[in-house]
Design an enzyme around this catalytic site. Structure first.
Site, short mmCIF file in Angstrom:
data_model
loop_
_atom_site.label_atom_id
_atom_site.label_comp_id
_atom_site.label_asym_id
_atom_site.label_seq_id
_atom_site.Cartn_x
_atom_site.Cartn_y
_atom_site.Cartn_z
CB SER A 132 9.02 13.70 9.70
OG SER A 132 8.94 12.62 8.80
CE LYS A 175 10.39 17.78 8.70
NZ LYS A 175 9.61 18.99 9.06
CE LYS A 209 17.36 34.67 17.80
NZ LYS A 209 18.49 35.15 16.96
CE1 TYR A 228 11.29 16.36 5.34
CE2 TYR A 228 11.23 14.09 6.13
CZ TYR A 228 10.60 15.31 5.93
OH TYR A 228 9.31 15.48 6.32
CB THR A 250 0.78 16.62 0.79
OG1 THR A 250 2.16 16.29 1.00
CG2 THR A 250 -0.02 16.36 2.06
#
Length: 279
Positions: free
Chosen positions: A172, A191, A153, A187, A221
């Protein structure tokens, strides 16, 4: 095709021009540009921020609970002779997101060339019917989806005023397929939603900015630390290349979408997943 778009959307927007340079190294250069990357205190976000600094961009790093981002920003500035600064922000707070972006614009000269909406969280073991409340659902969507919307925005208005800009969202493989064996419905939904948000914005902003997504596969990660080796071995079995990716194997996709090398690319998604979604 152009007539169809005009009929559905009204008058076509003013076309954005092709870059003047035809030299590929010039096209990939980010010298003189400012890039803001959310969720960039570590992992994929920091790898992207560092790659942008290596390509010559000034960089704003976002963090929420990891103050090491302050030193990392200083290190980037010193190592690559660019300007870098870290900003603490709760990405799920709309007012805070707007305040942070406005402060970055003030600090970096009033223009923004690149925005990477990368901040995200995972939800391993997320069996919907086992959840006693909907708080986990709301919290994850606030981070993974609403945080992107809040940033879009604000940034979109600046892009429109400037007449240029590149907005890149970290999606993802989970927006393409359903991960197994772990359950992570929330999740996956978040995505898939940001992928469609990007495509929608790509049309809405087509006269002044580009919007694209990158869909990483399993990347090594801290965000995947919830998985033990037995679970990861199942991921590797399902990945044709037989391993997790490294963060630096992703940054080329982000650099392409951020740079003038991709000025005719919008509304697309780049999968970097070791072949996971091929099978």
């Amino acid at each position: 095709m152009a007539r169809t778009v005009a009929r559905n959307l009204g008058p076509l927007p003013r076309p954005t021009p092709a870059p003047k340079s035809k030299n590929v190294l010039d096209l990939f250069s980010l010298k003189g540009k400012f890039a803001s990357v959310t969720g960039s205190s570590s992992g994929i976000g920091f790898a992207v921020a560092e790659a942008f600094a290596q390509a010559g961009a000034d960089v704003a790093i976002w963090y929420n609970s990891n103050p090491t981002a302050l030193k990392k920003a200083d290190d980037l500035a010193q190592k690559y002779s660019i300007k870098a600064k870290a900003y603490k922000c709760n990405i799920s707070d709309e007012a805070e997101v707007e305040k942070t972006i406005k402060q970055q614009l003030e600090d970096f000269g009033g223009k923004i060339d690149i925005f990477v909406a990368n901040a995200g969280a995972t939800s391993p073991g997320d069996d919907v019917i086992d959840q006693e409340s909907s708080e986990g659902w709301k919290k994850l969507l606030d981070i993974n989806l609403n945080g992107v919307y809040y940033a879009a925005k604000v940034v979109g208005r600046y892009f429109k005023k400037q007449g240029f800009g590149s907005f890149v969202i970290t999606a993802s493989i989970s927006g393409h397929i359903i991960n197994v064996p772990q359950s992570q419905t929330v999740y996956n939904v978040s995505k898939a939603a940001v992928k469609h948000l990007a495509k929608s914005l790509a049309i809405e902003w087509s006269g002044f900015a580009r919007v694209n997504t990158v869909s990483p596969g399993y990347i090594s990660t801290d965000i995947t630390n919830f998985a033990d080796n037995s679970l990861k071995e199942k991921w590797w079995t399902l990945t044709p290349m037989g391993r997790e990716g490294a963060t630096h194997e992703l940054v080329g996709a982000y650099l392409y979408l951020a740079s003038d090398a991709s000025t005719y690319t919008t509304g697309t998604d780049i999968l970097v997943d070791g072949g996971y979604t091929c099978i």
